[in-house]
Design a protein around this motif. Structure first.
Motif, mmCIF file in Angstrom:
data_model
loop_
_atom_site.group_PDB
_atom_site.id
_atom_site.type_symbol
_atom_site.label_atom_id
_atom_site.label_comp_id
_atom_site.label_asym_id
_atom_site.label_seq_id
_atom_site.Cartn_x
_atom_site.Cartn_y
_atom_site.Cartn_z
ATOM 1 N N ASP B 194 67.539 102.043 -24.313
ATOM 2 C CA ASP B 194 68.613 102.603 -23.490
ATOM 3 C C ASP B 194 69.782 101.631 -23.373
ATOM 4 O OD1 ASP B 194 67.249 104.939 -23.137
ATOM 5 O OD2 ASP B 194 66.452 104.422 -21.155
ATOM 6 N N ASP B 195 69.467 100.378 -23.121
ATOM 7 C CA ASP B 195 70.544 99.388 -22.994
ATOM 8 C C ASP B 195 71.252 99.179 -24.327
ATOM 9 O OD1 ASP B 195 69.988 99.111 -20.353
ATOM 10 O OD2 ASP B 195 68.882 97.222 -20.534
ATOM 11 N N PHE B 196 70.487 99.151 -25.410
ATOM 12 C CA PHE B 196 71.105 99.008 -26.728
ATOM 13 C C PHE B 196 72.020 100.193 -27.023
ATOM 14 C CE2 PHE B 196 70.867 100.269 -31.253
ATOM 15 C CZ PHE B 196 71.663 99.262 -31.772
ATOM 16 N N SER B 197 71.548 101.406 -26.748
ATOM 17 C CA SER B 197 72.357 102.602 -27.015
ATOM 18 C C SER B 197 73.673 102.553 -26.250
ATOM 19 C CB SER B 197 71.582 103.867 -26.618
ATOM 20 O OG SER B 197 70.434 104.002 -27.396
ATOM 21 N N ALA B 198 73.570 102.185 -24.970
ATOM 22 C CA ALA B 198 74.780 102.118 -24.137
ATOM 23 C C ALA B 198 75.745 101.067 -24.697
ATOM 24 C CB ALA B 198 74.393 101.780 -22.694
ATOM 25 N N TRP B 199 75.218 99.927 -25.088
ATOM 26 C CA TRP B 199 76.051 98.843 -25.641
ATOM 27 C C TRP B 199 76.694 99.288 -26.949
ATOM 28 C CZ3 TRP B 199 75.322 96.115 -30.275
ATOM 29 C CH2 TRP B 199 76.088 94.940 -30.432
ATOM 30 N N LEU B 200 75.887 99.951 -27.802
ATOM 31 C CA LEU B 200 76.386 100.387 -29.106
ATOM 32 C C LEU B 200 77.534 101.377 -28.948
ATOM 33 C CD1 LEU B 200 75.817 100.389 -32.250
ATOM 34 C CD2 LEU B 200 74.503 102.491 -31.827
ATOM 35 N N ARG B 201 77.372 102.313 -28.005
ATOM 36 C CA ARG B 201 78.347 103.412 -27.866
ATOM 37 C C ARG B 201 79.503 103.072 -26.943
ATOM 38 N NH1 ARG B 201 76.817 105.537 -32.467
ATOM 39 N NH2 ARG B 201 74.705 106.385 -32.447
ATOM 40 N N ALA B 202 79.443 101.942 -26.261
ATOM 41 C CA ALA B 202 80.538 101.562 -25.362
ATOM 42 C C ALA B 202 81.795 101.258 -26.182
ATOM 43 C CB ALA B 202 80.131 100.343 -24.539
ATOM 44 N N ASP B 203 82.930 101.364 -25.543
ATOM 45 C CA ASP B 203 84.193 101.041 -26.203
ATOM 46 C C ASP B 203 84.331 99.527 -26.268
ATOM 47 O OD1 ASP B 203 86.701 100.694 -27.146
ATOM 48 O OD2 ASP B 203 87.703 101.904 -25.621
ATOM 49 N N HIS B 204 84.268 98.998 -27.477
ATOM 50 C CA HIS B 204 84.386 97.546 -27.630
ATOM 51 C C HIS B 204 85.800 97.158 -28.045
ATOM 52 C CE1 HIS B 204 80.048 96.512 -27.298
ATOM 53 N NE2 HIS B 204 79.909 97.765 -27.646
ATOM 54 N N GLY B 205 86.728 98.093 -27.871
ATOM 55 C CA GLY B 205 88.116 97.781 -28.192
ATOM 56 C C GLY B 205 88.355 97.687 -29.679
ATOM 57 N N GLY B 206 87.449 98.272 -30.446
ATOM 58 C CA GLY B 206 87.621 98.212 -31.899
ATOM 59 C C GLY B 206 86.879 99.352 -32.547
ATOM 60 N N ARG B 207 86.240 99.049 -33.650
ATOM 61 C CA ARG B 207 85.537 100.072 -34.411
ATOM 62 C C ARG B 207 84.253 100.498 -33.696
ATOM 63 N NH1 ARG B 207 84.851 96.391 -39.587
ATOM 64 N NH2 ARG B 207 84.032 95.099 -37.907
ATOM 65 N N ALA B 208 83.968 101.783 -33.761
ATOM 66 C CA ALA B 208 82.686 102.259 -33.243
ATOM 67 C C ALA B 208 81.590 101.763 -34.182
ATOM 68 C CB ALA B 208 82.681 103.772 -33.166
ATOM 69 N N GLY B 209 80.428 101.537 -33.642
ATOM 70 C CA GLY B 209 79.304 101.130 -34.484
ATOM 71 C C GLY B 209 78.619 102.349 -35.086
ATOM 72 N N GLN B 210 78.155 102.197 -36.339
ATOM 73 C CA GLN B 210 77.408 103.279 -36.994
ATOM 74 C C GLN B 210 75.919 102.902 -36.997
ATOM 75 O OE1 GLN B 210 77.506 103.482 -41.304
ATOM 76 N NE2 GLN B 210 77.791 105.721 -41.229
ATOM 77 N N LEU B 211 75.099 103.792 -36.451
ATOM 78 C CA LEU B 211 73.658 103.528 -36.415
ATOM 79 C C LEU B 211 72.985 104.281 -37.563
ATOM 80 C CD1 LEU B 211 71.404 102.076 -34.855
ATOM 81 C CD2 LEU B 211 71.162 104.131 -33.436
ATOM 82 N N VAL B 212 72.287 103.527 -38.406
ATOM 83 C CA VAL B 212 71.688 104.078 -39.627
ATOM 84 C C VAL B 212 70.185 103.804 -39.618
ATOM 85 C CG1 VAL B 212 71.637 103.908 -42.158
ATOM 86 C CG2 VAL B 212 73.802 103.665 -40.931
ATOM 87 N N ALA B 213 69.412 104.787 -40.047
ATOM 88 C CA ALA B 213 67.976 104.547 -40.195
ATOM 89 C C ALA B 213 67.463 105.220 -41.447
ATOM 90 C CB ALA B 213 67.213 105.080 -38.984
ATOM 91 N N ALA B 214 66.445 104.631 -42.017
ATOM 92 C CA ALA B 214 65.715 105.283 -43.101
ATOM 93 C C ALA B 214 64.829 106.347 -42.472
ATOM 94 C CB ALA B 214 64.874 104.277 -43.864
ATOM 95 N N SER B 215 64.848 107.533 -43.046
ATOM 96 C CA SER B 215 64.118 108.646 -42.458
ATOM 97 C C SER B 215 63.673 109.576 -43.564
ATOM 98 C CB SER B 215 65.027 109.385 -41.473
ATOM 99 O OG SER B 215 64.405 110.564 -41.027
ATOM 100 N N LEU B 216 62.649 110.354 -43.296
ATOM 101 C CA LEU B 216 62.174 111.296 -44.308
ATOM 102 C C LEU B 216 62.725 112.697 -44.079
ATOM 103 C CD1 LEU B 216 58.471 110.094 -44.554
ATOM 104 C CD2 LEU B 216 60.329 109.663 -46.167
ATOM 105 N N ARG B 217 63.394 112.918 -42.939
ATOM 106 C CA ARG B 217 63.843 114.279 -42.649
ATOM 107 C C ARG B 217 65.362 114.307 -42.476
ATOM 108 N NH1 ARG B 217 64.541 114.794 -37.024
ATOM 109 N NH2 ARG B 217 63.993 112.865 -35.990
#
Lengths: 283, 283
Positions: B194-217
């Motif tokens: 939860d804390d990571f998600s909030a940090w990732l999606r917060a406005d950091h005054g620059g580029r948004a972060g892209q979250l990528v995962a290997a997945s089978l679906r």
């Protein structure tokens, strides 16, 4: 060893007995197989876990001895495994979780362990056309790295893993565990550098093999390099890397970006990044 | 602790003493740091080897205590390290190879061990623009995998490694060893999902972060996928993979070829194959 003949879960008759004592000779024997010298003397190795043993069975490898926790959950795959061991004339042993722990050296052992005969790892036994990619490990000392490389071999549809010079034992408990079953799906060769070179360069009545290594000198970018099948990707010792003369003998030397302070990757990681690049290139 | 003040190899005065007894409290203290609960209580960790400690020094990390074999080969980098420890007011201890073995738990210990203060691993301390790639490990249990991922981070010029949920300890001896020094060159974050998600999606005054995962679906081929920086590559637990809701939260799900029986790669291998693909894509 004394045998009790009982009824297997699959309904057939098999050599089945229960062991309750830590000092039982069979327990000591199985436990001794955690050491390389005993494995080599006996030509046997251990593999744990129902999933892994099922992979083995489906690839035609049936344990000579199957050791199970006496108190375990029933499972259709376990029944099939017991049946296969019984049909092959193997032995089935029931014992306690504590004794399984003693055998495997793992705090939470899987509920089932198999003892297998080691495979023929001579170069002559390898089917060279089995895959377009082979991994070649030179003097790799970490059994976990070997197991991880076998797992990668499986993922890229490789022929297998060839061990050059003095490598860790691919039949060690750690390597088998890290392979996640690929020790049964992949072919494994063991040879000296000279014997491997001769085998690689011999006329196999088909395509010549391409020997590739990651290198820092006289190398081309690993992306878009002219890979061709069968491609033998060689990875060197964790500390020393590949000997210069082995690099010289390669058909292709490739380099991967190293943006930080380090000048190398973990051996299993380097092999995997290259293997996936070759896979994409050959597709 | 008693201090002898002697002359360091670098010529300066430093707190330097010799320890000859296995039951010495400092030996016991250092040895206790092999256990997570003691590391966490003390906020200290161990790192071994002259090369690794030199990497640390050059990245501004000076050990609070330096333990060396009394009988050792002279080396200019060791002299520089002693000087740095002395300058920073740290302690230098000379002892026997046997006691070094006891401290590190390694049969052939490196001739020098450093004790460091653990770093701030809060998300607030991370410099998000430090690299275009970050690795994110979710509930990874193997410290060797964490160390290998740090080493890969260094190789691809990443910002660092973020540990989500209940991961192994990146400051364990095994992780530090496997990182080959990258524990000092890379930033490390620890957080709940939860804390990571909030940090990732917060406005950091620059580029948004892209979250990528290997997945089978619902995934696209990992090659040529639309990666963008900063790219956070998430790898899940060795046995269970990523929780479905974590996969759902990703901006991009990618899939790697799995040509064999297995449906997954070793976690550190998967992270590395993806990281090199992202590196090539962003270049």
């Amino acid at each position: 060893m004394p045998f009790d003949t009982g009824t297997g879960a699959g309904g057939s008759f098999s050599a089945r007995r229960e062991i309750t004592g830590f000092s039982n000779p069979t327990v000591k024997y199985l436990r001794s197989l955690r050491e390389k010298k005993h494995r080599k003397r006996e030509g046997k190795f251990l593999a744990e876990g129902l999933r892994l043993l099922t992979d083995a069975r489906e690839c035609g490898h049936i344990p000579q001895m199957l050791v199970m926790a006496a108190k375990r959950d029933p499972h259709p795959l376990l029944s099939q495994l017991e049946q296969a061991v019984a049909d092959a004339g193997g032995e089935i042993i029931e014992t306690s979780a504590d004794i399984l722990t003693k055998i495997t050296g793992k705090d939470n052992p899987q509920a089932v362990v198999g003892m297998f005969a080691e495979f023929d790892t001579s170069l002559a036994a390898l089917e060279r056309d089995r895959g377009d990619i082979w991994l070649v490990a030179q003097a790799l000392r970490d059994p976990g790295n070997l197991g991880t490389m076998l797992r990668t071999c499986d993922a890229v549809g490789a022929g297998g893993l060839i061990l050059i010079d003095d490598c860790a034992d691919p039949f060690s408990v750690e390597a088998v565990r890290a392979s996640m079953g690929a020790v049964f799906t992949q072919q494994i060769g063991q040879a000296t550098w000279d014997d491997f070179s001769a085998w690689l360069r011999a006329d196999h009545g088909g395509r010549a093999g391409q020997l590739v290594a990651a290198s820092l000198r006289d190398a081309v970018d690993y992306r878009g390099a002219p890979y061709c099948a069968p491609c033998f990707i060689m990875v060197g010792n964790e500390s020393r890397g590949l000997p210069a003369e082995y690099e010289d003998a390669c058909d292709l030397r490739v380099t991967m970006p190293m943006k930080g302070r380090a000048d190398s990757l973990n051996a299993a990681v380097a092999g995997a990044v290259l293997a996936y690049e070759v896979l994409a290139s050959l597709d």
